[in-house]
Scaffold this motif. Structure first.
Motif, short mmCIF file in Angstrom:
data_model
loop_
_atom_site.label_atom_id
_atom_site.label_comp_id
_atom_site.label_asym_id
_atom_site.label_seq_id
_atom_site.Cartn_x
_atom_site.Cartn_y
_atom_site.Cartn_z
N ILE A 10 -43.17 -31.11 -53.46
CA ILE A 10 -44.23 -31.73 -54.15
C ILE A 10 -43.43 -33.00 -54.81
O ILE A 10 -42.30 -32.87 -55.49
N VAL A 59 -51.23 -33.03 -58.86
CA VAL A 59 -50.74 -31.68 -59.70
C VAL A 59 -51.61 -31.86 -61.05
O VAL A 59 -51.80 -30.90 -61.77
N ASN A 83 -40.20 -28.74 -56.40
CA ASN A 83 -41.16 -29.37 -57.09
C ASN A 83 -40.33 -30.37 -57.88
O ASN A 83 -39.79 -30.33 -58.64
N PHE A 110 -47.16 -28.54 -63.79
CA PHE A 110 -45.89 -27.85 -63.44
C PHE A 110 -46.45 -26.41 -63.19
O PHE A 110 -45.99 -25.87 -62.32
N ILE A 113 -48.21 -25.48 -60.03
CA ILE A 113 -47.19 -25.45 -59.00
C ILE A 113 -46.48 -24.14 -58.94
O ILE A 113 -46.20 -23.49 -57.97
N THR A 117 -46.69 -21.08 -56.30
CA THR A 117 -45.67 -20.92 -55.54
C THR A 117 -45.00 -19.40 -55.67
O THR A 117 -44.49 -18.59 -54.49
N ALA A 132 -37.19 -26.41 -58.84
CA ALA A 132 -37.78 -27.35 -59.74
C ALA A 132 -36.91 -28.49 -60.36
O ALA A 132 -35.87 -28.34 -60.84
#
Length: 248
Positions: A10, A59, A83, A110, A113, A117, A132
């Motif tokens: 991402i 996002v 991410n 954040f 995601i 995930t 991330a």
């Protein structure tokens, strides 16, 4: 490294995310790349015909979690999710709209995601990795970029909590918090100068190495590791009195 074949990234349209995507593509991995800018993603995908699928994803959108869940469902046996989406500004004047925009992306986006995930990887039951890009700015709050620094601390804490949760549930998911220092990306104000400025490809190489090794926290690079270690020694009463003007 040898068991990472299918990667979802991402924020792959520029900066660190683009460089990380390029590393995995050169390794021969199958990639699903996500970002707002479809044009940049398509330009990148054209370099590796047949191995990169492009997905539009904002996002900040209210349906970001649902959209990303759909992307994961079509990605087939994901081995790693990285991410790299994030924003930030030098904002000592505390412009409210700027700070709210940062928090919306770096905290709410954040979370969308991260939760999506984690739930996907937990349901799959397969060994996988979630990484991330946060920042060393989350280690100590920087007043010159307050919302950015605070949101990065939020991310640091969130990733730590995910690691605890996956251990409680005995999930084969490695959580990696990648914390770079100043990196020459569009995020930085080009009119300002920054100490120890790193190139995105350098940061990406070290980030991928940390993911390969399943490191829990990776401060990039060694110079910033020393800086962060020094920061931690400074007591709070002194920290808030320091005239730190370098920030994003």
């Amino acid at each position: 490294m040898d068991n990472i074949r299918n990667v979802v990234i991402i924020g792959a349209s520029s900066g660190i995310g683009r460089e990380i995507a390029d590393i995995y593509a050169r390794r021969g991995c199958t990639l699903h790349v996500c970002a707002r800018s479809i044009e940049r993603l398509e330009s990148f995908a054209a370099r590796y015909p047949g191995r990169i699928t492009v997905h539009p994803l904002d996002v900040d959108a209210p349906d970001a979690a649902d959209r990303f869940a759909g992307i994961l469902r079509t990605s087939d046996d994901v081995d790693a999710v990285v991410n790299c989406a994030g924003i930030g500004s030098y904002n000592p004047a505390l412009d409210c709209n700027t700070d709210i925009k940062t928090v919306r992306t770096d905290c709410l986006g954040f979370t969308a995601i991260a939760d999506t995930t984690f739930n996907y990887l937990a349901a799959s039951g397969r060994p996988a990795r979630f990484a991330a890009i946060s920042s060393i700015a989350g280690v100590r709050t920087l007043g010159m970029s307050l919302s950015y620094s605070a949101s990065k601390r939020f991310q640091n804490a969130y990733l730590e909590g995910l690691d605890q949760l996956r251990r409680i549930r005995k999930l084969p998911v490695a959580i990696t918090d990648i914390r770079p220092g100043f990196t020459a990306t569009p995020l930085l104000d080009s009119s300002r100068s920054y100490p120890m400025l790193m190139k995105p490809d350098h940061v990406a190489r070290l980030a991928v190495r940390a993911i390969d090794r399943k490191k829990r926290v990776a401060v990039i690079d060694w110079r910033y590791s020393l800086l962060v270690a020094f920061w931690r020694l400074i007591p709070r009463w002194l920290w808030v009195r320091l005239p730190i003007r370098f920030s994003i």
